[in-house]
Scaffold this active site. Structure first.
Site, PDB file in Angstrom:
ATOM      1  N   ASP A 332       0.821  -1.208   0.000  1.00 23.61           N
ATOM      2  CA  ASP A 332       0.000   0.000   0.000  1.00 23.61           C
ATOM      3  C   ASP A 332       0.863   1.270   0.000  1.00 23.61           C
ATOM      4  O   ASP A 332       1.901   1.332   0.651  1.00 23.61           O
ATOM      5  CB  ASP A 332      -0.896  -0.032   1.241  1.00 23.61           C
ATOM      6  N   GLU A 361       1.341  -0.406  -4.865  1.00 20.31           N
ATOM      7  CA  GLU A 361       0.196   0.464  -5.161  1.00 20.31           C
ATOM      8  C   GLU A 361       0.745   1.824  -5.577  1.00 20.31           C
ATOM      9  O   GLU A 361       1.064   2.667  -4.740  1.00 20.31           O
ATOM     10  CB  GLU A 361      -0.730   0.620  -3.951  1.00 20.31           C
ATOM     11  N   ASP A 428     -10.941   1.146  -4.095  1.00 22.34           N
ATOM     12  CA  ASP A 428     -10.674   2.580  -3.983  1.00 22.34           C
ATOM     13  C   ASP A 428     -11.352   3.436  -5.035  1.00 22.34           C
ATOM     14  O   ASP A 428     -11.172   4.659  -5.027  1.00 22.34           O
ATOM     15  CB  ASP A 428      -9.157   2.825  -4.069  1.00 22.34           C
TER      16      ASP A 428
END
Length: 588
Positions: A332, A361, A428
């Protein structure tokens, strides 16, 4: 056509980059960028950098125009160099007006002789070739938001959970999904055809999303136990499926032990330098007095440049491989973590599991992270935005869409490009079905593109059923199990089967055919087979002609079974509004 001179400002080449990289110890890929439709021919002239003869004899390899975007063409050559392991090279370029110009960072009318001024690939080292795990290239991924997927067989029953642990930290959920629920539905996932599961964070946290980690070594009780995760991985491995977890190493929870210690002791805390703190006592609002993910006070940013922090987080990465045999990590906010940490993380994770898959990410250009020493892949949001704009919103013309995708295909080295985690939805972003105005045909066209494109396709849970959702609450809502078996579900199963049964094709070339006002068309090709994909992105029926290698035989549409006759001028295809065709041509 008016004769053109070479557009010198558009010419670009960089050694040791996506413009020159080793595909294997015997093979080097070389690319050159030029102005769009500017050149007539490009040849790379290459030889043995350590050769004894002078001037150096060179091999001339004609380069193919492989990609084109709105501004540039990209030429490519595959240099089968063995037994030469030290290369030097320059380019010979031609336009309609300038017949021969030589380029080696400078332009000249005669070929250079001083090999020290050539481009160099000094030595083809095995250690520097991106070592993406081979299994990744055959993967079809499925992202699961654990709280919203399942807590029974084809079932998600809301079971509100809120419970404090011994430290007073509260674990809570919304929809009741569990790790056992995933395990109970492996038959469903296997039948769909996916063979890689990626779950958002499952470690102890204060939130339902899990991105504020309290304890990196503990599964959150709302999702189950370490034994539940181990069972999930074991059952997946028995089915030749893999599991990767979400690692949140950029930031943590304010209830993380080190941050709690800082809150209590201030600069006397031995963990003070684990964070970026500007003011004490700590201030949370309106703007935190410490660095966070964004400006969210509940997610204090970790200082991964601190060796103690790096040691801790690397140990987390290794722990879950050693304890539960997971197959990699999705990492992340990877672009806010220092590069040296990721280099170390990769080295030590690969020592722990040699074929672990590491995904960052990163939503934009990730070249700095994808040189083969940090990640194998990133989440390909740049492709996602192009899919939304073209298929769902209709704000791109077919040519604009193709230009954007062609540029993305030149961005990374080949091994990395074929490992990109491609998506048309995630936890997201709004669901593509909502962007498409609930238009099933637009949505299915996008799914077709995703599942036939270069890279690893990722399905966000429920997309295969046509789930929608604009807000965070909606696109993370419970799995709509009652839709299983619908038309979209069958469509996904059919396309995933196509991909998995023709892996050689989908690891082969991607050739974009000229776009017209309404359609895009492209070819996926291996040595023995071509697959033509044609998509009508308009609200009117269209006819499209394809030039094929067959002249008289019929080719069947994989999706509908309809047969098309191949004539001397190719094959004529009629597509209904927002229609599509997948045509397979074999050579034996």
């Amino acid at each position: 056509m008016e004769k053109s001179r070479i557009n010198r400002t558009a010419i670009l080449h960089r050694p040791y980059s996506e413009y020159c990289f080793a595909k294997s110890e015997k093979e080097v890929i070389v690319r050159l960028r030029s102005g769009k439709d500017n050149l007539e021919a490009v040849t790379v002239c290459w030889g043995d950098r350590m050769g004894a003869e002078n001037p150096l004899p060179v091999t001339r390899t004609v380069m193919k125009k492989k990609y084109s975007d709105g501004l540039f063409d990209y030429y490519e050559a595959d240099l089968r160099s063995w037994p030469i392991t030290r290369l030097c090279y320059y380019f010979e370029i031609k336009s309609a007006e300038e017949q021969v110009v030589y380029f080696n960072d400078e332009f000249a009318a005669v070929a250079p002789e001083n090999r020290q001024l050539f481009y160099n690939f000094h030595y083809i080292r095995k250690e520097d070739i991106p070592d993406v795990p081979k299994w990744v290239y055959g993967a079809v991924a499925y992202q699961i938001y654990p709280d919203s997927f399942a807590n029974g067989d084809h079932e998600i029953t809301p079971r509100p959970y809120e419970k404090a642990n011994q430290d007073g930290c509260v674990s809570r959920n919304k929809n009741g999904g569990t790790l056992k629920g995933i395990t109970q539905n492996l038959d469903y996932l296997q039948e769909l055809g996916v063979n890689l599961i990626y779950t958002t964070p499952v470690f102890e946290s204060n939130s339902w999303h899990g991105y504020d980690t309290i304890d990196y070594f503990k599964i959150d009780a709302k999702w189950g136990t370490k034994e539940d995760l181990r069972e999930l991985v074991e059952q997946c491995h028995k089915r030749d499926m893999r599991v990767i977890l979400d690692g949140v190493f950029n930031h943590c929870s304010p209830d993380f032990f080190a941050f709690r210690d800082v809150e209590q002791k201030g600069k006397e805390s031995k963990y003070w330098d684990w964070f970026y703190i500007y003011e004490y006592p700590l201030k949370k609002e309106p703007v935190p007095s410490y660095e966070c993910f964004g400006y969210v006070w509940t997610m204090p940013k970790l200082n991964t440049g601190n060796k103690a922090v790096a040691d801790y987080l690397v140990s987390v990465g290794k722990y879950w491989i050693e304890e539960c045999d997971i197959d990699g990590w999705r990492l992340d906010v990877a672009n806010e973590v220092n590069l040296d940490f990721w280099r170390r993380f990769r080295r030590e994770i690969r020592e722990c599991k040699t074929d672990a898959y590491l995904i960052g990410e990163i939503w934009d250009d990730a070249r700095a992270f994808l040189q083969g020493e940090q990640f194998d892949s990133v989440m390909n949001y740049n492709l996602y935005f192009a899919l939304v704009d073209f298929f769902a919103k209709g704000t791109l013309t077919p040519q604009q869409f193709c230009d954007r995708v062609q540029y993305l295909l030149t961005r990374y080295k080949g091994q990395i490009q074929y490992a990109q985690l491609n998506l048309m939805g995630s936890h997201d972003v709004p669901r593509l079905m909502s962007y498409a105005g609930e238009d099933k045909q637009k949505f299915m066209n996008c799914a077709l593109y995703l599942l036939t494109h270069v890279g690893v396709p990722m399905i966000y849970y429920g997309d295969e059923l046509g789930m929608d959702g604009w807000s965070e609450e909606e696109y993370r809502k419970p799995m709509e199990w009652e839709k299983a078996g619908n038309e979209i579900h069958d469509f996904y199963r059919k396309l995933i089967a196509l991909r998995r049964e023709n892996q050689e094709v989908f690891l082969g070339d991607f050739e974009t055919l000229p776009a017209d006002a309404n359609t895009i068309a492209y070819i996926r090709q291996s040595r023995n087979r071509k697959i033509y994909v044609v998509i009508n992105n308009s609200e009117k029926a269209v006819t499209r002609y394809l030039q094929t290698d067959r002249k008289t035989e019929k080719i069947k549409d994989y999706l509908t079974g309809q047969e098309y006759q191949c004539g001397e001028e190719g094959m004529k295809i009629r597509l209904e509004p927002y229609g599509r065709a997948v045509l397979m041509e074999s050579f034996f």
